[in-house]
Design a protein around this motif. Structure first.
Motif, PDB file in Angstrom:
ATOM      1  N   ILE A 103       0.844  -1.195   0.000  1.00 49.39           N
ATOM      2  CA  ILE A 103       0.000   0.000   0.000  1.00 49.39           C
ATOM      3  C   ILE A 103       0.880   1.246   0.000  1.00 49.39           C
ATOM      4  O   ILE A 103       2.064   1.177   0.299  1.00 49.39           O
ATOM      5  CB  ILE A 103      -0.947   0.043   1.221  1.00 49.39           C
ATOM      6  N   ASP A 104       0.283   2.376  -0.355  1.00 48.79           N
ATOM      7  CA  ASP A 104       1.038   3.625  -0.426  1.00 48.79           C
ATOM      8  C   ASP A 104       1.163   4.201   0.974  1.00 48.79           C
ATOM      9  O   ASP A 104       0.450   5.125   1.359  1.00 48.79           O
ATOM     10  CB  ASP A 104       0.322   4.600  -1.360  1.00 48.79           C
ATOM     11  N   ALA A 145       1.796   8.074   1.445  1.00 52.11           N
ATOM     12  CA  ALA A 145       0.615   8.917   1.271  1.00 52.11           C
ATOM     13  C   ALA A 145      -0.324   8.786   2.462  1.00 52.11           C
ATOM     14  O   ALA A 145      -0.913   9.767   2.927  1.00 52.11           O
ATOM     15  CB  ALA A 145      -0.107   8.549  -0.023  1.00 52.11           C
ATOM     16  N   LEU A 146      -0.442   7.576   2.975  1.00 48.85           N
ATOM     17  CA  LEU A 146      -1.327   7.365   4.122  1.00 48.85           C
ATOM     18  C   LEU A 146      -0.845   8.143   5.342  1.00 48.85           C
ATOM     19  O   LEU A 146      -1.624   8.848   6.004  1.00 48.85           O
ATOM     20  CB  LEU A 146      -1.409   5.872   4.443  1.00 48.85           C
ATOM     21  N   LEU A 160      -1.274  11.835   4.867  1.00 51.87           N
ATOM     22  CA  LEU A 160      -2.688  12.191   4.944  1.00 51.87           C
ATOM     23  C   LEU A 160      -3.123  12.313   6.402  1.00 51.87           C
ATOM     24  O   LEU A 160      -3.804  13.279   6.790  1.00 51.87           O
ATOM     25  CB  LEU A 160      -3.519  11.130   4.230  1.00 51.87           C
ATOM     26  N   GLY A 216      -1.133  12.863   8.903  1.00 54.61           N
ATOM     27  CA  GLY A 216      -0.445  14.028   9.444  1.00 54.61           C
ATOM     28  C   GLY A 216      -1.145  15.320   9.069  1.00 54.61           C
ATOM     29  O   GLY A 216      -1.291  16.228   9.897  1.00 54.61           O
ATOM     30  N   ALA A 233      -4.337  15.742   8.312  1.00 56.34           N
ATOM     31  CA  ALA A 233      -5.607  15.847   9.032  1.00 56.34           C
ATOM     32  C   ALA A 233      -5.376  16.308  10.471  1.00 56.34           C
ATOM     33  O   ALA A 233      -6.055  17.213  10.964  1.00 56.34           O
ATOM     34  CB  ALA A 233      -6.330  14.509   9.011  1.00 56.34           C
ATOM     35  N   ARG A 280     -11.633  10.267  20.485  1.00 54.43           N
ATOM     36  CA  ARG A 280     -12.454   9.793  19.373  1.00 54.43           C
ATOM     37  C   ARG A 280     -11.674   9.868  18.061  1.00 54.43           C
ATOM     38  O   ARG A 280     -11.713   8.939  17.246  1.00 54.43           O
ATOM     39  CB  ARG A 280     -13.715  10.650  19.280  1.00 54.43           C
ATOM     40  N   VAL A 315     -10.480   6.669  15.603  1.00 47.84           N
ATOM     41  CA  VAL A 315     -10.818   6.410  14.209  1.00 47.84           C
ATOM     42  C   VAL A 315      -9.548   6.221  13.386  1.00 47.84           C
ATOM     43  O   VAL A 315      -9.508   5.397  12.469  1.00 47.84           O
ATOM     44  CB  VAL A 315     -11.737   7.511  13.640  1.00 47.84           C
ATOM     45  N   VAL A 316      -8.511   6.965  13.733  1.00 44.58           N
ATOM     46  CA  VAL A 316      -7.243   6.759  13.024  1.00 44.58           C
ATOM     47  C   VAL A 316      -6.741   5.343  13.267  1.00 44.58           C
ATOM     48  O   VAL A 316      -6.324   4.645  12.340  1.00 44.58           O
ATOM     49  CB  VAL A 316      -6.184   7.787  13.466  1.00 44.58           C
ATOM     50  N   MET A 336      -8.466   2.750  14.057  1.00 43.79           N
ATOM     51  CA  MET A 336      -9.342   1.821  13.336  1.00 43.79           C
ATOM     52  C   MET A 336      -8.902   1.687  11.885  1.00 43.79           C
ATOM     53  O   MET A 336      -8.789   0.580  11.351  1.00 43.79           O
ATOM     54  CB  MET A 336     -10.784   2.322  13.432  1.00 43.79           C
ATOM     55  N   VAL A 337      -8.645   2.836  11.273  1.00 46.45           N
ATOM     56  CA  VAL A 337      -8.183   2.813   9.877  1.00 46.45           C
ATOM     57  C   VAL A 337      -6.889   2.026   9.768  1.00 46.45           C
ATOM     58  O   VAL A 337      -6.736   1.169   8.885  1.00 46.45           O
ATOM     59  CB  VAL A 337      -7.991   4.253   9.339  1.00 46.45           C
ATOM     60  N   ARG A 357      -7.372  -1.736   9.916  1.00 49.45           N
ATOM     61  CA  ARG A 357      -8.028  -2.365   8.767  1.00 49.45           C
ATOM     62  C   ARG A 357      -7.200  -2.243   7.494  1.00 49.45           C
ATOM     63  O   ARG A 357      -7.436  -2.981   6.534  1.00 49.45           O
ATOM     64  CB  ARG A 357      -9.392  -1.725   8.527  1.00 49.45           C
ATOM     65  N   VAL A 358      -6.271  -1.293   7.491  1.00 49.92           N
ATOM     66  CA  VAL A 358      -5.524  -1.052   6.255  1.00 49.92           C
ATOM     67  C   VAL A 358      -4.203  -1.820   6.236  1.00 49.92           C
ATOM     68  O   VAL A 358      -3.781  -2.296   5.192  1.00 49.92           O
ATOM     69  CB  VAL A 358      -5.277   0.463   6.076  1.00 49.92           C
ATOM     70  N   LEU A 387     -12.300  13.494   9.209  1.00 50.08           N
ATOM     71  CA  LEU A 387     -10.841  13.353   9.146  1.00 50.08           C
ATOM     72  C   LEU A 387     -10.359  13.515   7.711  1.00 50.08           C
ATOM     73  O   LEU A 387      -9.387  14.240   7.438  1.00 50.08           O
ATOM     74  CB  LEU A 387     -10.445  11.985   9.681  1.00 50.08           C
ATOM     75  N   ALA A 418     -10.707  17.112   6.738  1.00 54.00           N
ATOM     76  CA  ALA A 418      -9.652  17.929   7.330  1.00 54.00           C
ATOM     77  C   ALA A 418      -8.360  17.777   6.552  1.00 54.00           C
ATOM     78  O   ALA A 418      -7.681  18.756   6.222  1.00 54.00           O
ATOM     79  CB  ALA A 418      -9.448  17.539   8.788  1.00 54.00           C
ATOM     80  N   ALA A 419      -8.004  16.535   6.236  1.00 50.33           N
ATOM     81  CA  ALA A 419      -6.764  16.291   5.508  1.00 50.33           C
ATOM     82  C   ALA A 419      -6.790  16.986   4.148  1.00 50.33           C
ATOM     83  O   ALA A 419      -5.838  17.668   3.766  1.00 50.33           O
ATOM     84  CB  ALA A 419      -6.549  14.786   5.332  1.00 50.33           C
ATOM     85  N   LEU A 473       4.624  14.368  -0.808  1.00 51.08           N
ATOM     86  CA  LEU A 473       3.477  14.331  -1.714  1.00 51.08           C
ATOM     87  C   LEU A 473       3.514  15.545  -2.641  1.00 51.08           C
ATOM     88  O   LEU A 473       3.706  16.667  -2.185  1.00 51.08           O
ATOM     89  CB  LEU A 473       2.170  14.339  -0.926  1.00 51.08           C
ATOM     90  N   VAL A 509      -5.186   6.946  -2.330  1.00 48.94           N
ATOM     91  CA  VAL A 509      -4.982   6.408  -0.992  1.00 48.94           C
ATOM     92  C   VAL A 509      -6.262   6.572  -0.160  1.00 48.94           C
ATOM     93  O   VAL A 509      -6.610   5.695   0.641  1.00 48.94           O
ATOM     94  CB  VAL A 509      -3.753   7.042  -0.300  1.00 48.94           C
ATOM     95  N   ARG A 519     -11.100  -0.524   2.258  1.00 50.60           N
ATOM     96  CA  ARG A 519     -10.738  -1.493   3.296  1.00 50.60           C
ATOM     97  C   ARG A 519     -11.498  -1.261   4.603  1.00 50.60           C
ATOM     98  O   ARG A 519     -11.551  -2.146   5.447  1.00 50.60           O
ATOM     99  CB  ARG A 519      -9.237  -1.407   3.580  1.00 50.60           C
ATOM    100  N   VAL A 520     -12.050  -0.084   4.751  1.00 48.45           N
ATOM    101  CA  VAL A 520     -12.695   0.232   6.017  1.00 48.45           C
ATOM    102  C   VAL A 520     -14.190  -0.042   5.974  1.00 48.45           C
ATOM    103  O   VAL A 520     -14.777  -0.480   6.964  1.00 48.45           O
ATOM    104  CB  VAL A 520     -12.423   1.710   6.398  1.00 48.45           C
TER     105      VAL A 520
END
Lengths: 208, 208
Positions: free
Chosen positions: A153-154, A157-158, A161, A163, A165, A192, A196-197, A199-200, A203-204, B161, B164-165, B182, B196, B203-204
């Motif tokens: 995966i990239d 970029a993830l 992204l 950072g 946000a 919160r 969520v970060v 969680m991402v 899953r990623v 999120l 925001a990004a 980037l 991305v 995936r989420v």
DNA sequence: TGCTTATATCACCAACAGGTGACATGCGTC
DNA sequence: GACGCATGTCACCTGTTGGTGATATAAGCA
């Protein structure tokens, strides 16, 4: 009430430090809006001509300020404090750690946030320099710990992204309490966001 | 060269419009740094006293400007242009569509970006008003299309999120070409960013 | 002591800011 | 035409800004 006339120190080093720290307190108080030669000199309780003599003008003074301040978190800080331990973590935990550390690092640096906001509306030689330092720092951190992934995966970029946000949200939290329904004013709100970060990330990132 | 002395129009409506549009062109040219009563009047080729008479000062003029400009994308635009079609999409495609539309919407609105940057350093009555409109707009959009998900994930936090990004990156692209490696200056760079985000979405979001 | 030099202050400048009161001019109405 | 009113210009005020030259004074040294 004997404050009217402090006797001059006649010590260039000390006076210079007073000027530099005046930049800091003025920045904290008024932001960049009120950051001028006159204002800094007033804040320092010193004549403005010294800014020209010692720093060759305001840009020079601000440059000196930026150099002595740790306005940008170190690689170590972004890694959560312990580079050894960090480098041994699995990828997803590295990312979670980075997320948490990055939020904390920005939250405790009001001046950094002010400068980041400033860069967005007034690009100049100085902000470019600060920008360069930061870009370099981020890239070093990334290369050091995330470069060798084979996830497919990239990752770069993830990370950037996330950072971006987080940077945006922390900067915004100086002015607003709610962004898109997200609470930026309390620790629960930030939990919160961290959640969520994470969680991402879970899953990623391919689990081994 | 007969430009020296335009004959006065003596039409309040037209003159008001000239002033309002002068705010726009000045904002585009110099950003908020050079936005003052004198500068606006000069740009409009009109006496500054009219700003006080017609708009009760600069804040009033800027408010008038903000109202007539579509400085923030509509719900329809964020949905990709067709609300009907959008509402019929599966969740992951909704999110992808929103991502792409949001980027485009911000990229074609330099004034919106300038205002967003401005809000970060100079919160005042006016920026608060703009802020309020935007928060409301975002929330409406979210409620309309994403509220009823049963995915079990914190969809709101995820969407915000991403928003925001993207906001941060688009605003930054006005000043810098590269952020954390980037490329913000070319379409290819933005394709990478979109990709991305889409990867994360895929995936989420639980596929049905 | 007297001399030089670094340190700091002061006084001033031109340019520009926001803001206001007095005045000119054109338009519609009676 | 003469008036009142809306529209617009002009001159001027005060305060602040960035910037500089002349001057005072303390410290170091012979």
């Amino acid at each position: 009430m004997t404050e009217k006339k402090q006797l001059p120190l006649r010590d260039r080093q000390i006076t210079s430090r007073i000027l530099i720290s005046a930049v800091g307190s003025l920045l904290a108080k008024k932001g960049f809006k009120g950051l001028g030669v006159n204002a800094v000199a007033r804040e320092a309780g010193v004549d403005k001509v010294l800014i020209y003599r010692y720093f060759d003008g305001l840009p020079g003074l601000i440059a000196a300020f930026a150099q002595q301040e740790d306005f940008w978190p170190s690689t170590r800080e972004m890694a959560g404090g312990d580079l050894e331990q960090f480098s041994g973590l699995p990828l997803d935990e590295k990312l979670s750690m980075f997320t948490a550390s990055f939020i904390q690092a920005l939250k405790k640096r009001p001046l950094t946030r002010a400068i980041m906001a400033w860069e967005m509306i007034e690009p100049n030689e100085l902000t470019e320099e600060l920008e360069r330092v930061r870009e370099e720092s981020i890239m070093t951190f990334f290369q050091m710990f995330f470069a060798k992934d084979k996830t497919g995966i990239d990752l770069q970029a993830l990370v950037m992204l996330v950072g971006a946000a987080l940077s945006y949200l922390v900067i915004r939290s100086d002015n607003i309490d709610v962004y898109g329904g997200l609470d930026l004013a309390t620790d629960q709100g930030w939990d919160r966001i961290s959640s969520v970060v994470n969680m991402v990330i879970q899953r990623v990132i391919p689990q081994e």
